[in-house]
Design a protein around this motif. Structure first.
Motif, short mmCIF file in Angstrom:
data_model
loop_
_atom_site.label_atom_id
_atom_site.label_comp_id
_atom_site.label_asym_id
_atom_site.label_seq_id
_atom_site.Cartn_x
_atom_site.Cartn_y
_atom_site.Cartn_z
N TYR A 18 0.86 -1.19 0.00
CA TYR A 18 0.00 0.00 0.00
C TYR A 18 0.89 1.22 0.00
CZ TYR A 18 -4.05 -2.85 1.33
OH TYR A 18 -5.07 -3.77 1.36
N GLN A 20 1.40 4.75 1.43
CA GLN A 20 0.96 5.65 2.51
C GLN A 20 1.79 6.92 2.38
OE1 GLN A 20 1.13 3.68 6.35
NE2 GLN A 20 -0.54 2.30 5.86
N VAL A 25 4.06 0.62 2.09
CA VAL A 25 3.95 -0.31 3.22
C VAL A 25 3.61 -1.69 2.67
CG1 VAL A 25 2.60 -0.89 5.29
CG2 VAL A 25 3.16 1.49 4.79
N ALA A 27 1.93 -4.60 3.50
CA ALA A 27 1.01 -5.19 4.48
C ALA A 27 1.24 -6.70 4.56
CB ALA A 27 -0.42 -4.88 4.08
N SER A 49 -0.24 -6.57 11.76
CA SER A 49 0.69 -7.61 11.27
C SER A 49 0.28 -8.16 9.90
CB SER A 49 0.77 -8.76 12.28
OG SER A 49 -0.51 -9.31 12.51
N GLY A 50 -0.95 -7.84 9.45
CA GLY A 50 -1.36 -8.25 8.10
C GLY A 50 -2.46 -9.30 8.06
N THR A 53 -5.42 -8.25 5.83
CA THR A 53 -4.95 -8.22 4.44
C THR A 53 -4.87 -9.63 3.88
OG1 THR A 53 -3.67 -6.24 4.95
CG2 THR A 53 -3.08 -7.41 2.94
N HIS A 206 -7.56 -12.62 17.94
CA HIS A 206 -6.52 -12.14 18.86
C HIS A 206 -6.42 -13.04 20.09
CE1 HIS A 206 -7.04 -8.16 16.84
NE2 HIS A 206 -5.77 -8.09 17.12
N1 LIG Z 1 -6.05 0.20 2.47
C1 LIG Z 1 -4.87 0.41 3.06
N2 LIG Z 1 -4.11 1.49 2.75
C2 LIG Z 1 -2.91 1.70 3.32
N3 LIG Z 1 -2.38 0.88 4.27
C3 LIG Z 1 -3.09 -0.21 4.63
C4 LIG Z 1 -4.36 -0.50 4.06
N4 LIG Z 1 -4.82 -1.65 4.63
C5 LIG Z 1 -3.89 -2.05 5.50
N5 LIG Z 1 -2.85 -1.20 5.51
C6 LIG Z 1 -1.63 -1.32 6.33
O1 LIG Z 1 -1.16 -2.65 6.20
C7 LIG Z 1 -0.71 -3.15 7.45
C8 LIG Z 1 -1.46 -4.43 7.80
O2 LIG Z 1 -2.83 -4.10 8.04
P1 LIG Z 1 -3.93 -5.20 8.41
O3 LIG Z 1 -5.23 -4.47 8.54
O4 LIG Z 1 -3.86 -6.32 7.47
O5 LIG Z 1 -3.41 -5.69 9.84
P2 LIG Z 1 -4.18 -6.55 10.95
O6 LIG Z 1 -3.20 -7.53 11.46
O7 LIG Z 1 -5.45 -7.10 10.40
O8 LIG Z 1 -4.50 -5.47 12.05
P3 LIG Z 1 -5.71 -5.39 13.13
O9 LIG Z 1 -5.51 -6.54 14.07
O10 LIG Z 1 -5.49 -4.07 13.79
O11 LIG Z 1 -7.00 -5.48 12.36
C9 LIG Z 1 -0.88 -2.03 8.45
O12 LIG Z 1 0.35 -1.34 8.56
C10 LIG Z 1 -1.93 -1.15 7.81
O13 LIG Z 1 -1.78 0.21 8.20
#
Ligand SMILES: Nc1ncnc2c1ncn2[C@@H]1O[C@H](COP(=O)(O)OP(=O)(O)OP(=O)(O)O)[C@@H](O)[C@H]1O
Length: 260
Positions: A18, A20, A25, A27, A49-50, A53, A206
């Motif tokens: 992504y 930013q 980044v 993901a 942590s992703g 995604t 979690h």
């Molecule tokens: N649409 C987007 N645009 C920019 N950055 C993104 C986008 N979606 C996710 N990210 C970035 O990618 C990384 C992984 O995000 P993700 O939502 O997959 O994490 P997660 O483990 O599901 O987090 P959480 O437990 O908080 O939901 C993070 O740094 C997030 O800021």
């Protein structure tokens, strides 16, 4: 008995980048993951942590920047956007933390919604009743979401995810909006679906006490698979929580202390 021989989902070298501002980044970065038929897999990891995604890529909601995702033998990259939507409706079940039911529809119509949306005529009321019975909501089918408990709403959402007999179900924090007792009942139900119907389920959570119901835990860190381990290696959720803490390096909150 779980049959874990046939790969239902294969993620190969998947990266999702992504932008930013002027920063890129990752993901997810070069993730390899195989999910076998009948497996119940929990995906854990710190916030960011992703996990989401990975779920979004595997369920075809977004496409990877590079790498491939194959679900039930279908490489998602070869599908057009329209083809991907059709594939998702047929082959992928989704369960969300916030249930995402249509407030104006009763439970029966919410369960049927994916078929209505796909224009599929399905008249087998007995099959729906059977499914509702397996999920313990057979006497709730005429109720709208606002007259159902959180646990009942999630059972309706799980029934909806199964109505098209998908190859795989993705559940994003399915117990996140529920109290711990109701959450454990939902976990037990997911476990039972894997065992009695050979469902394949990938769940983000979690909570070690939720992950303990799965067969395998995949731990993500900074967009990469840090470690995978079988839950059978841990006698109880406390032991799993302690091990998880060790794997992630103790940077997260002391989850073990929050276990019932
Ligand atoms: N649409 C987007 N645009 C920019 N950055 C993104 C986008 N979606 C996710 N990210 C970035 O990618 C990384 C992984 O995000 P993700 O939502 O997959 O994490 P997660 O483990 O599901 O987090 P959480 O437990 O908080 O939901 C993070 O740094 C997030 O800021």
């Amino acid at each position: 008995m779980t049959d874990i021989t046939h790969p239902i989902a294969e993620v190969k070298k998947a990266t999702k980048a992504y932008q930013q501002g002027d920063r890129t980044v990752n993901a997810l970065l070069d993730v390899d993951l195989t999910i076998h038929a009948g497996e119940f897999v929990a995906v854990m990891g710190a916030s960011g942590s992703g996990k989401s995604t990975l779920m979004h890529l595997m369920s075809g909601l977004t496409r990877p920047t590079s790498g491939s995702i194959t679900i039930d033998g279908q490489d998602l990259a070869t599908l057009s956007d329209r083809g991907l939507t059709h594939f998702r409706r047929r082959c992928i079940g989704l369960v969300f933390q916030a249930f995402n039911l249509v407030p104006s529809l009763n439970a029966y119509d919410n369960i049927m919604f994916p078929l209505y949306a796909a224009g599929i005529k399905f008249q087998d009321d007995e099959a729906i009743y059977d499914l509702a019975q397996q999920l313990g909501i057979e006497d709730r089918l005429t109720h709208r979401p606002d007259s159902l408990s959180g646990g009942e709403q999630q059972r309706v959402a799980i029934a909806r995810s199964l109505i098209s007999n998908p190859a795989i179900v993705f559940a994003d924090e399915p117990t996140g909006s529920l109290d711990s007792v109701t959450g454990q009942a939902i976990c037990e139900l997911l476990r039972r679906l894997c065992e009695s119907q050979q469902r394949t389920i990938v769940m983000v959570t979690h909570e070690p006490s939720v992950a303990a119901w799965a067969d395998r835990v995949v731990v993500l860190k900074d967009g990469q698979v840090l470690q995978q381990f079988a839950t059978s290696a841990h006698a109880d959720p406390q032991s799993l929580a302690a091990y998880y803490q060790q794997v992630v390096g103790g940077f997260e909150q002391p989850l073990a202390a929050s276990l019932p």
